[in-house]
Design a protein around this motif. Structure first.
Motif, PDB file in Angstrom:
ATOM      1  N   GLU A 218      71.485  32.038  33.344  1.00  0.00           N
ATOM      2  CA  GLU A 218      72.921  31.652  33.262  1.00  0.00           C
ATOM      3  C   GLU A 218      73.384  31.119  31.986  1.00  0.00           C
ATOM      4  N   LEU A 219      72.585  29.891  31.223  1.00  0.00           N
ATOM      5  CA  LEU A 219      72.775  29.386  30.225  1.00  0.00           C
ATOM      6  C   LEU A 219      72.659  30.353  29.106  1.00  0.00           C
ATOM      7  N   LEU A 220      71.704  31.214  29.131  1.00  0.00           N
ATOM      8  CA  LEU A 220      71.901  32.253  27.924  1.00  0.00           C
ATOM      9  C   LEU A 220      73.045  32.957  27.803  1.00  0.00           C
ATOM     10  N   HIS A 221      73.454  33.456  28.917  1.00  0.00           N
ATOM     11  CA  HIS A 221      74.882  34.170  28.779  1.00  0.00           C
ATOM     12  C   HIS A 221      75.918  33.069  28.257  1.00  0.00           C
ATOM     13  N   SER A 222      76.006  31.976  28.927  1.00  0.00           N
ATOM     14  CA  SER A 222      77.026  30.983  28.484  1.00  0.00           C
ATOM     15  C   SER A 222      77.124  30.754  27.023  1.00  0.00           C
ATOM     16  N   ALA A 223      75.815  30.551  26.537  1.00  0.00           N
ATOM     17  CA  ALA A 223      75.708  30.285  25.192  1.00  0.00           C
ATOM     18  C   ALA A 223      76.343  31.344  24.427  1.00  0.00           C
ATOM     19  N   LEU A 224      75.943  32.480  24.779  1.00  0.00           N
ATOM     20  CA  LEU A 224      76.880  33.810  23.839  1.00  0.00           C
ATOM     21  C   LEU A 224      78.376  33.955  24.112  1.00  0.00           C
ATOM     22  N   ASP A 225      78.649  33.455  25.379  1.00  0.00           N
ATOM     23  CA  ASP A 225      80.058  33.493  25.739  1.00  0.00           C
ATOM     24  C   ASP A 225      80.736  32.478  24.771  1.00  0.00           C
ATOM     25  N   GLN A 226      80.138  31.393  24.425  1.00  0.00           N
ATOM     26  CA  GLN A 226      80.931  30.495  23.788  1.00  0.00           C
ATOM     27  C   GLN A 226      80.727  30.695  22.016  1.00  0.00           C
ATOM     28  N   ASP A 227      80.133  31.766  21.773  1.00  0.00           N
ATOM     29  CA  ASP A 227      80.169  32.166  20.438  1.00  0.00           C
ATOM     30  C   ASP A 227      79.230  31.483  19.649  1.00  0.00           C
ATOM     31  N   SER A 228      78.077  31.160  20.096  1.00  0.00           N
ATOM     32  CA  SER A 228      76.909  30.523  19.455  1.00  0.00           C
ATOM     33  C   SER A 228      75.720  31.421  19.195  1.00  0.00           C
ATOM     34  N   ALA A 229      74.955  31.300  18.213  1.00  0.00           N
ATOM     35  CA  ALA A 229      73.998  32.038  17.988  1.00  0.00           C
ATOM     36  C   ALA A 229      72.985  31.378  19.087  1.00  0.00           C
ATOM     37  N   LEU A 230      71.785  32.224  19.275  1.00  0.00           N
ATOM     38  CA  LEU A 230      71.048  31.995  20.627  1.00  0.00           C
ATOM     39  C   LEU A 230      69.579  32.134  20.118  1.00  0.00           C
ATOM     40  N   VAL A 231      68.700  31.264  20.621  1.00  0.00           N
ATOM     41  CA  VAL A 231      67.271  30.996  19.954  1.00  0.00           C
ATOM     42  C   VAL A 231      66.583  30.718  21.496  1.00  0.00           C
ATOM     43  N   SER A 232      65.585  31.543  22.024  1.00  0.00           N
ATOM     44  CA  SER A 232      64.896  31.313  23.177  1.00  0.00           C
ATOM     45  C   SER A 232      63.534  31.754  23.255  1.00  0.00           C
ATOM     46  N   ALA A 233      62.550  31.066  23.987  1.00  0.00           N
ATOM     47  CA  ALA A 233      61.320  31.353  24.294  1.00  0.00           C
ATOM     48  C   ALA A 233      60.975  32.112  25.660  1.00  0.00           C
ATOM     49  N   ASN A 234      62.026  32.589  26.291  1.00  0.00           N
ATOM     50  CA  ASN A 234      62.206  32.825  27.713  1.00  0.00           C
ATOM     51  C   ASN A 234      62.099  34.311  28.032  1.00  0.00           C
ATOM     52  N   LYS A 235      60.624  34.872  28.091  1.00  0.00           N
ATOM     53  CA  LYS A 235      60.263  36.174  28.279  1.00  0.00           C
ATOM     54  C   LYS A 235      60.660  36.662  29.538  1.00  0.00           C
ATOM     55  N   ALA A 236      60.853  35.766  30.526  1.00  0.00           N
ATOM     56  CA  ALA A 236      61.212  36.450  31.786  1.00  0.00           C
ATOM     57  C   ALA A 236      62.426  36.548  31.705  1.00  0.00           C
ATOM     58  N   ALA A 237      63.426  35.765  31.393  1.00  0.00           N
ATOM     59  CA  ALA A 237      64.845  35.914  31.462  1.00  0.00           C
ATOM     60  C   ALA A 237      65.302  37.074  30.618  1.00  0.00           C
ATOM     61  N   LEU A 238      64.526  37.014  29.469  1.00  0.00           N
ATOM     62  CA  LEU A 238      65.035  38.239  28.527  1.00  0.00           C
ATOM     63  C   LEU A 238      64.766  39.713  29.037  1.00  0.00           C
ATOM     64  N   ALA A 239      63.595  39.685  29.637  1.00  0.00           N
ATOM     65  CA  ALA A 239      63.097  40.909  30.120  1.00  0.00           C
ATOM     66  C   ALA A 239      63.917  41.388  31.118  1.00  0.00           C
TER      67      ALA A 239
END
Length: 603
Positions: free
Chosen positions: A348-369
């Motif tokens: 949910e936070l990954l989507h929220s970050a992109l919704d608010q127009d921020s660049a996004l960095v993650s280490a979360n392979k499960a969510a990304l996959a």
């Protein structure tokens, strides 16, 4: 006349031919102007890592810590009469210490590294013990060392003389770096200094001094004011070595070569605001790396479940902690870093970050996959980068390697050991340890989660394999559909018996592209000979074997888990965004990973 003697001669009309090179090499030189304290080795290690993750092998030529060489000369004066040969033996200790510290910093960051002393590479010199000139180097020994490591660290101030160690004179490390670059056939030598390039005058004295992007060797001799050693510039021109002068972490440099003069743009630094979501082992490592670069990043309050507990456990930090998501994401952060893990709140936070127009960095392979297409579609729509180097391989830069090879010549197959927990468990079982006891020990050491099934049953490896397939073949494969074997499927006595017969079991993830464009994938437990490439790694180490469409084989190694390797990969993504946002010259290949950005015009 040997190659080194020829390389050191005065320049003539025709430069010496560049030797053949077994690796794509960049020589980086770190002098005492950037090595002030042991903490600086971490920053230097990151500088090396951003080159190795771009597919370059790095030879790091290091000087002693600032002031240490003078201190050793002073100690020599205090203890005994003047004896140049014995003084050289003493003074070299600062370089030996510095090379070892750099090696330790690189190892902590998960970067495969070798450290060589002069006698281990036949680096020889002749002349006064305190001002000798280089006479020989066995370049093959350095290439051999780079066959098994991504970075090689060497001291730059001393060599082996006829009767023992000799030093190369003040500023000698610049010359050593240039000569190494020439004899190894390196792309270039990059001198890391305390200024961001060569100026027309000393910028500390003259605020109107102009920084130059490019200039030729003769002008560099006139205007560098000792920033680059004169003998180094003469040798560089003689051997057609491109010399770059840059500051730590900068994506641009002054290039000295056979260039027309080119002024450089003025670059003002404004920090990017970062929202850090999570402060576990990896999050705390990312926070420390951010705090080490205050001029580049400003940190929001960090999102955690129990702010008071984190503040109490980390009294050394000035960072604030919060359980309020709105506060963590306040002040319109330029970059959101998600290191919470899992696929519930984190997704949910990954989507929220992109919704608010921020660049996004993650280490979360499960969510990304799980939500790859939706997340990438949103990032493209917003024109923001979505980077996740740490999600596969940790400190092993496998996604970067796959991206490069997928462009040319294309990939045909990937296989690898990409779960460190499975390595540890299989090795303990091979020793005869019962399964439950091996799990408990791995949990106690931090190698396994409270619920280890994602590691033992192959789900973690399948998530990573799914991401690799996306990057390699642009094909969607649901991790849940990938066949998997569980460590629990094999009786411990079978694993122990294999070990007694000179074999090891490893959890190997494999995918390949068929002639009709179909991708097959699986996660198996494979019995391998003990000397097999994938059987040799231990604990958190990861190793990948890639075969391209031309039949070439490429190996990527590194520590795939742990605080510092993972944090280093996350921070490298942050630095890529920071450099790219400023329009600075990026390392080759970076632009393919980054969309056009609409971030502040910083440097």
């Amino acid at each position: 006349m040997n190659k080194l003697a020829h390389a050191l001669q005065a320049p003539d009309v025709h430069p010496a031919p560049k030797p053949a090179c077994r690796h794509r090499i960049c020589v980086l030189k770190f002098g005492s102007s950037v090595l002030f304290s042991p903490a600086d080795y971490s920053r230097a290690a990151h500088e090396i890592y951003r080159h190795t993750r771009n597919g370059e092998k790095v030879v790091a030529v290091v000087s002693a810590l600032d002031g240490e060489t003078d201190e050793l000369f002073g100690l020599s004066d205090t203890v005994g009469a003047q004896h140049e040969a014995l003084t050289a033996r003493l003074v070299r200790c600062g370089e030996l210490k510095s090379a070892a510290l750099m090696g330790l910093a690189l190892d902590r960051a998960g970067i495969p590294v070798n450290v060589l002393d002069p006698h281990e590479m036949d680096l020889t010199a002749a002349g006064s013990p305190l001002d000798a000139n280089l006479t020989g180097l066995d370049a093959n020994r350095l290439h051999d060392a780079l066959d098994t490591a991504d970075a090689l660290v060497v001291p730059g101030f001393f060599a082996e003389g006829e009767n023992g160690p000799v030093t190369l004179g003040r500023g000698g490390t610049d010359l050593t770096a240039v000569i190494f670059s020439h004899l190894l056939g390196a792309d270039r030598v990059r001198l890391i200094k305390d200024v961001d390039g060569v100026y027309t005058d000393d910028p500390a004295r003259n605020p109107d001094a102009e920084r130059l992007d490019r200039l030729d060797y003769s002008e560099a001799l006139r205007v560098s004011h000792g920033l680059v050693q004169e003998k180094a510039l003469i040798a560089a021109e003689k051997n057609d070595v491109v010399v770059e002068v840059a500051a730590l972490g900068k994506g641009y440099a002054t290039r000295i070569g056979r260039h027309e003069r080119e002024p450089g743009a003025k670059r003002d630094v404004k920090p990017l605001r970062v929202a850090l979501l999570g402060h576990g082992a990896v999050g705390a490592g990312v926070r420390q790396l951010l705090e080490a670069h205050p001029g580049r990043f400003a940190l929001n309050p960090i999102l955690v479940r129990d702010p008071a507990a984190h503040a109490s456990a980390h009294p050394d930090t000035k960072a604030d902690f919060t359980a309020d998501l709105a506060e963590a994401l306040g002040s319109d952060p330029d970059i959101v870093v998600e290191v919470l893990g899992g696929t519930g709140l984190a997704l949910e936070l990954l989507h929220s970050a992109l919704d608010q127009d921020s660049a996004l960095v993650s280490a979360n392979k499960a969510a990304l996959a799980r939500d790859f297409e939706a997340l990438h579609a949103k990032a493209r729509k917003q024109g923001k980068p979505l980077l996740y180097s740490a999600s596969v391989g940790g400190g092993a830069p496998i996604l970067e390697a796959v991206d490069r090879l997928a462009q040319s010549p294309g990939l045909a197959m990937i296989e690898g050991v990409m779960n460190g927990t499975s390595n540890y468990l299989l090795d303990r079982l091979a020793e005869g340890m019962p399964y439950d006891e091996a799990i408990a020990e791995a949990q106690a050491l931090g190698f396994a989660e409270a619920d280890p099934s994602a590691d033992t049953d192959g789900h973690d490896a399948a998530d990573k394999l799914s991401l690799l397939i996306r990057h390699a073949f642009d094909v969607a494969v649901d991790p849940a559909s990938i066949p998997k074997m569980s460590i629990g499927d094999i009786q411990p006595h079978v694993i122990a018996a294999a070990s007694a017969e000179g074999a090891r079991f490893r959890q190997v993830a494999h995918c390949h592209l068929s002639d009709d464009g179909q991708v097959s994938a699986r996660v198996d437990l494979v019995r391998l000979p003990e000397d097999h490439l994938l059987a040799q790694i231990r604990n958190e180490e990861n190793r990948f074997r890639l075969v391209d469409k031309a039949g070439g084989v490429h190996i990527v190694n590194g520590k795939g888990a742990g605080r510092w390797p993972t944090a280093e990969a996350v921070f490298a993504d942050l630095m890529d965004i920071q450099r790219h946002a400023t329009g600075a010259v990026a390392l080759p290949g970076l632009s393919a990973r980054m969309p056009a950005l609409d971030l502040p015009d910083n440097a």
